[in-house]
Design a protein around this motif. Structure first.
Motif, PDB file in Angstrom:
ATOM      1  N   PRO A 203       0.822  -1.211   0.000  1.00 17.89           N
ATOM      2  CA  PRO A 203       0.000   0.000   0.000  1.00 17.89           C
ATOM      3  C   PRO A 203       0.856   1.261   0.000  1.00 17.89           C
ATOM      4  N   GLN A 204       0.467   2.214  -0.811  1.00 17.20           N
ATOM      5  CA  GLN A 204       1.193   3.477  -0.925  1.00 17.20           C
ATOM      6  C   GLN A 204       0.584   4.566  -0.050  1.00 17.20           C
ATOM      7  N   TYR A 205      -0.726   4.561   0.106  1.00 15.38           N
ATOM      8  CA  TYR A 205      -1.423   5.614   0.846  1.00 15.38           C
ATOM      9  C   TYR A 205      -2.271   4.998   1.959  1.00 15.38           C
ATOM     10  N   GLU A 206      -2.539   5.805   2.975  1.00 16.78           N
ATOM     11  CA  GLU A 206      -3.461   5.409   4.050  1.00 16.78           C
ATOM     12  C   GLU A 206      -4.563   6.459   4.130  1.00 16.78           C
ATOM     13  N   LEU A 207      -5.808   6.031   3.966  1.00 13.60           N
ATOM     14  CA  LEU A 207      -6.958   6.922   3.955  1.00 13.60           C
ATOM     15  C   LEU A 207      -7.937   6.454   5.016  1.00 13.60           C
ATOM     16  N   PHE A 208      -8.342   7.343   5.912  1.00 17.27           N
ATOM     17  CA  PHE A 208      -9.262   6.926   6.971  1.00 17.27           C
ATOM     18  C   PHE A 208     -10.274   8.023   7.289  1.00 17.27           C
ATOM     19  N   GLU A 209     -11.455   7.570   7.620  1.00 19.41           N
ATOM     20  CA  GLU A 209     -12.545   8.430   8.083  1.00 19.41           C
ATOM     21  C   GLU A 209     -13.224   7.683   9.218  1.00 19.41           C
ATOM     22  N   THR A 210     -12.819   7.998  10.449  1.00 18.66           N
ATOM     23  CA  THR A 210     -13.379   7.345  11.620  1.00 18.66           C
ATOM     24  C   THR A 210     -14.157   8.363  12.437  1.00 18.66           C
ATOM     25  N   LEU A 211     -14.832   7.896  13.466  1.00 26.23           N
ATOM     26  CA  LEU A 211     -15.589   8.813  14.319  1.00 26.23           C
ATOM     27  C   LEU A 211     -14.657   9.706  15.121  1.00 26.23           C
ATOM     28  N   ALA A 212     -13.404   9.270  15.327  1.00 29.70           N
ATOM     29  CA  ALA A 212     -12.458  10.039  16.127  1.00 29.70           C
ATOM     30  C   ALA A 212     -11.597  10.980  15.295  1.00 29.70           C
ATOM     31  N   ALA A 213     -11.291  10.594  14.048  1.00 32.78           N
ATOM     32  CA  ALA A 213     -10.381  11.410  13.241  1.00 32.78           C
ATOM     33  C   ALA A 213     -10.563  11.078  11.765  1.00 32.78           C
ATOM     34  N   SER A 214     -10.002  11.950  10.912  1.00 33.58           N
ATOM     35  CA  SER A 214     -10.092  11.731   9.466  1.00 33.58           C
ATOM     36  C   SER A 214      -8.967  12.485   8.772  1.00 33.58           C
ATOM     37  N   ASN A 215      -8.445  11.893   7.696  1.00 27.63           N
ATOM     38  CA  ASN A 215      -7.462  12.611   6.875  1.00 27.63           C
ATOM     39  C   ASN A 215      -7.985  12.834   5.461  1.00 27.63           C
ATOM     40  N   VAL A 216      -9.306  12.719   5.292  1.00 32.49           N
ATOM     41  CA  VAL A 216      -9.937  12.930   3.989  1.00 32.49           C
ATOM     42  C   VAL A 216     -11.015  13.997   4.112  1.00 32.49           C
ATOM     43  N   LYS A 217     -11.400  14.545   2.955  1.00 29.78           N
ATOM     44  CA  LYS A 217     -12.524  15.485   2.932  1.00 29.78           C
ATOM     45  C   LYS A 217     -13.857  14.758   2.839  1.00 29.78           C
ATOM     46  N   ARG A 218     -13.838  13.658   2.106  1.00 32.49           N
ATOM     47  CA  ARG A 218     -15.090  12.934   1.857  1.00 32.49           C
ATOM     48  C   ARG A 218     -14.752  11.513   1.440  1.00 32.49           C
ATOM     49  N   MET A 219     -15.538  10.554   1.908  1.00 35.04           N
ATOM     50  CA  MET A 219     -15.355   9.164   1.516  1.00 35.04           C
ATOM     51  C   MET A 219     -16.730   8.543   1.304  1.00 35.04           C
ATOM     52  N   SER A 220     -16.966   7.995   0.122  1.00 38.09           N
ATOM     53  CA  SER A 220     -18.263   7.393  -0.171  1.00 38.09           C
ATOM     54  C   SER A 220     -18.074   5.993  -0.732  1.00 38.09           C
ATOM     55  N   LEU A 221     -18.928   5.085  -0.324  1.00 38.72           N
ATOM     56  CA  LEU A 221     -18.908   3.693  -0.780  1.00 38.72           C
ATOM     57  C   LEU A 221     -20.151   3.444  -1.613  1.00 38.72           C
ATOM     58  N   ALA A 222     -19.975   2.801  -2.769  1.00 37.33           N
ATOM     59  CA  ALA A 222     -21.103   2.485  -3.643  1.00 37.33           C
ATOM     60  C   ALA A 222     -21.128   0.996  -3.935  1.00 37.33           C
TER      61      ALA A 222
END
Length: 395
Positions: A203-222
């Motif tokens: 893996p090259q990148y780590e992207l997370f959106e948790t209830l405690a923290a986030s390093n993204v603006k938006r994350m959507s699952l389809a």
């Protein structure tokens, strides 16, 4: 406050142009041609500096991102204008194959494709290793395993002849699809990459959106079953050697022989465990019967499995918008630019239930990046990544 971390430069016709009011650069492995949209203040000097069909080179922090041509200019009527275009593959999409047909039989794959894409590409490469390193810039790079390789037999083109009037891209797909190869431009526009997705890389990148923290603006699952089938049946239409076709007498000028369908050569692929393919993503049956050129049951079965796998590209998709155009990794002196044909670890948490704010994991896995869209203005920048599960059949 929004701020810019990267220097994004644009050259048109070999000369630098002023910083646009906004830009969008879309690099997508699953689309024939990458695209760009640039918005500028409307003045005579800038308008005339960006000529139709002029060559465009886009770079981020000095790293090439896209090389192509201006397709159109549009005055918005509000003191701004837009320049739109595509990378060099846009020519392959628009142009027909050279000459009155294109002979393919008994040639090496590299030779056929090189002739097909000239003069827009100087050559072809069967490895994306060099282009992947280039696109990620000067930041830390995760190691990749051995690039997916072609066998000696696969390096021979399988199609016999491409008919006149066929576009270059359609001809390219006809040649590459049986080999499960994707085609895309290198960032500098010099070569066309012919490769399979590189799933064997760290893996090259780590992207997370948790209830405690986030390093993204938006994350959507389809998730989707649109364009997919619970049950796919593929019947061969080819004839084994030595078996003559029955006589055919046309009843009107120009009538063609109807396709022969051999129901004994039947390949079947199911999405779920039930006989009708239900039980996984499908609750209700959904069937498609396809006539192929398979000469054996084994060929028909392989085609059925490939068709089902291609549909699963839409089954699970993630779209993540992140600030900037790269990610800073521990100990790095520069950010690693976001690039396609890379892998990211993705984690997304949501509330467990209405009234229960305990964290529940919705996504926690590695995903493969197929699309990177760089967007920005004079005071902000962001990148949107299109991701699919590792192992997804993309060709």
């Amino acid at each position: 406050m929004p701020r810019r971390e990267h220097e994004v430069t644009f050259e048109v016709g070999g000369r630098a142009v002023r910083t646009p009011l906004s830009y969008s650069i879309d690099v997508d492995l699953l689309q024939p041609a990458d695209a760009f949209t640039l918005s500028f203040p409307l003045d005579a000097r800038t308008w005339h500096a960006i000529q139709l069909d002029a060559e465009v080179q886009v770079a981020i922090d000095g790293v090439p991102v896209l090389n192509g041509f201006v397709d159109s200019l549009r005055d918005n009527g509000d003191g701004t204008f837009v320049a739109e275009g595509r990378d060099r593959s846009g020519r392959l999409v628009d142009e027909s194959v050279p000459g009155a047909g294109f002979a393919v039989a008994n040639k090496r794959l590299s030779e056929v494709v090189a002739d097909l894409v000239a003069p827009w590409y100087a050559g072809v490469t069967f490895s994306n290793a060099a282009d992947r390193r280039l696109r990620r810039g000067r930041g830390k790079k995760s190691p990749a395993g051995k690039e997916p390789a072609l066998t000696r037999q696969e390096r021979l083109a399988t199609a016999q002849r491409i008919e006149s009037g066929t576009t270059r891209w359609e001809a390219l797909e006809r040649i590459l699809r049986p080999l499960q190869l994707l085609a895309w431009s290198t960032a500098d526009g010099r070569e066309l990459v012919l490769a399979r997705p590189q799933y064997d890389q760290a893996p090259q990148y780590e992207l997370f959106e948790t209830l405690a923290a986030s390093n993204v603006k938006r994350m959507s699952l389809a998730k989707s079953v649109a364009g997919r089938y619970a049950l796919l049946e593929v019947s061969g239409s080819g004839r084994p050697p030595g078996v003559p076709a029955p006589p055919f007498i046309p009843t009107f000028p120009g009538q063609k022989r109807p396709k022969y369908v051999n129901r004994n050569r039947l390949g079947v692929a199911r999405d779920g465990p039930a006989d009708d393919g239900t039980g996984e993503d499908f609750i209700h049956p959904k069937r498609l019967f396809v006539v192929s050129e398979a000469l054996s049951t084994a060929e028909a079965q392989l085609e059925a499995e490939r068709a089902l796998a291609r549909g699963r590209v839409q089954a699970r998709q993630l779209e993540v918008t992140v600030p900037g155009h790269g990610q800073w990794l521990d100990g790095a002196s520069a950010p690693t630019l976001y690039a396609p044909d890379t892998v990211a670890i993705v984690r997304k948490e949501v509330e467990a239930a209405p009234g229960d704010d305990a964290p529940a994991v919705l996504v926690d896995a590695s995903f493969y990046c197929t699309r990177v869209t760089y967007q920005g203005s004079r005071d902000d920048e962001q990148t949107t990544l299109g991701l699919v599960p590792l192992g997804t059949f993309l060709t």
